[in-house]
Design a protein around this motif. Structure first.
Motif, PDB file in Angstrom:
ATOM      1  N   SER A  21     -14.909  76.186  45.655  1.00 20.28           N
ATOM      2  CA  SER A  21     -15.798  76.912  44.830  1.00 20.28           C
ATOM      3  C   SER A  21     -15.370  76.803  43.222  1.00 20.28           C
ATOM      4  O   SER A  21     -15.778  77.205  42.616  1.00 20.28           O
ATOM      5  N   THR A  22     -14.076  76.583  43.058  1.00 22.08           N
ATOM      6  CA  THR A  22     -13.304  76.423  41.576  1.00 22.08           C
ATOM      7  C   THR A  22     -14.168  75.423  40.886  1.00 22.08           C
ATOM      8  O   THR A  22     -14.070  75.334  39.660  1.00 22.08           O
ATOM      9  N   CYS A  23     -14.558  74.204  41.619  1.00 21.59           N
ATOM     10  CA  CYS A  23     -15.225  72.996  40.898  1.00 21.59           C
ATOM     11  C   CYS A  23     -16.818  73.052  41.132  1.00 21.59           C
ATOM     12  O   CYS A  23     -17.371  72.388  40.309  1.00 21.59           O
ATOM     13  N   CYS A  24     -17.293  73.729  42.171  1.00 26.80           N
ATOM     14  CA  CYS A  24     -18.700  73.400  42.646  1.00 26.80           C
ATOM     15  C   CYS A  24     -19.258  74.722  42.901  1.00 26.80           C
ATOM     16  O   CYS A  24     -19.010  75.564  43.697  1.00 26.80           O
ATOM     17  N   PRO A  25     -20.628  74.992  41.968  1.00 25.55           N
ATOM     18  CA  PRO A  25     -21.319  76.290  42.352  1.00 25.55           C
ATOM     19  C   PRO A  25     -22.007  76.268  43.630  1.00 25.55           C
ATOM     20  O   PRO A  25     -22.355  77.391  44.014  1.00 25.55           O
ATOM     21  N   GLN A  26     -22.211  75.215  44.126  1.00 23.29           N
ATOM     22  CA  GLN A  26     -22.864  75.155  45.746  1.00 23.29           C
ATOM     23  C   GLN A  26     -21.709  75.452  46.686  1.00 23.29           C
ATOM     24  O   GLN A  26     -22.281  75.701  47.971  1.00 23.29           O
ATOM     25  N   ALA A  27     -20.545  75.365  46.394  1.00 18.93           N
ATOM     26  CA  ALA A  27     -19.700  75.667  47.641  1.00 18.93           C
ATOM     27  C   ALA A  27     -19.538  77.261  47.895  1.00 18.93           C
ATOM     28  O   ALA A  27     -19.510  77.995  46.946  1.00 18.93           O
ATOM     29  N   THR A  28     -19.443  77.380  49.316  1.00 17.92           N
ATOM     30  CA  THR A  28     -19.832  78.792  49.491  1.00 17.92           C
ATOM     31  C   THR A  28     -18.641  79.205  50.759  1.00 17.92           C
ATOM     32  O   THR A  28     -18.113  78.345  51.225  1.00 17.92           O
ATOM     33  N   HIS A  29     -18.253  80.284  50.837  1.00 14.87           N
ATOM     34  CA  HIS A  29     -17.299  80.797  51.878  1.00 14.87           C
ATOM     35  C   HIS A  29     -17.958  81.973  52.487  1.00 14.87           C
ATOM     36  O   HIS A  29     -18.692  82.929  51.901  1.00 14.87           O
ATOM     37  N   HIS A  30     -17.779  82.054  53.806  1.00 12.15           N
ATOM     38  CA  HIS A  30     -18.609  82.939  54.339  1.00 12.15           C
ATOM     39  C   HIS A  30     -17.357  83.693  55.534  1.00 12.15           C
ATOM     40  O   HIS A  30     -16.243  83.304  55.549  1.00 12.15           O
ATOM     41  N   PRO A  31     -17.864  84.852  56.142  1.00 13.15           N
ATOM     42  CA  PRO A  31     -16.545  85.551  56.803  1.00 13.15           C
ATOM     43  C   PRO A  31     -15.846  84.547  58.018  1.00 13.15           C
ATOM     44  O   PRO A  31     -14.927  84.960  58.100  1.00 13.15           O
ATOM     45  N   CYS A  32     -16.505  83.830  58.447  1.00 13.23           N
ATOM     46  CA  CYS A  32     -15.947  83.026  59.450  1.00 13.23           C
ATOM     47  C   CYS A  32     -14.826  82.200  58.864  1.00 13.23           C
ATOM     48  O   CYS A  32     -14.042  81.625  59.484  1.00 13.23           O
TER      49      CYS A  32
END
Length: 81
Positions: A21-32
């Motif tokens: 996520s520090t390099c790519c605006p498409q990277a996502t993180h979810h509660p899992c």
């Protein structure tokens, strides 16, 4: 970004294992994903505390990684709230 890093700029899909996520605006993180990030924060905190004074460079590098992990963790918590 991930495709360029591994030398496959013509690929049609991102490489999920390289999401940053520090390099790519498409990277996502979810509660899992939270347990993995929380464990990374905990481990890095313990390790940083054990580093001696003479290893300032290593401590600074790990602190930057820890700060990133804390930021990701906070964004996961904010999105879940």
């Amino acid at each position: 970004m991930c495709l360029k890093l591994v030398g496959t700029p013509n690929a049609t899909k991102p490489l999920a294992g390289m999401c940053d996520s520090t390099c790519c605006p498409q990277a996502t993180h979810h509660p899992c994903h939270r347990p993995v990030w929380a464990e990374s924060v905990r481990t890095k905190q313990v390790f940083i505390e054990s580093i001696g004074r003479n290893h300032k460079t290593e401590k600074a590098r790990l602190q930057a990684d820890l700060d990133r992990d804390v930021k990701v963790l906070a964004s996961i918590d904010a999105a879940a709230a």
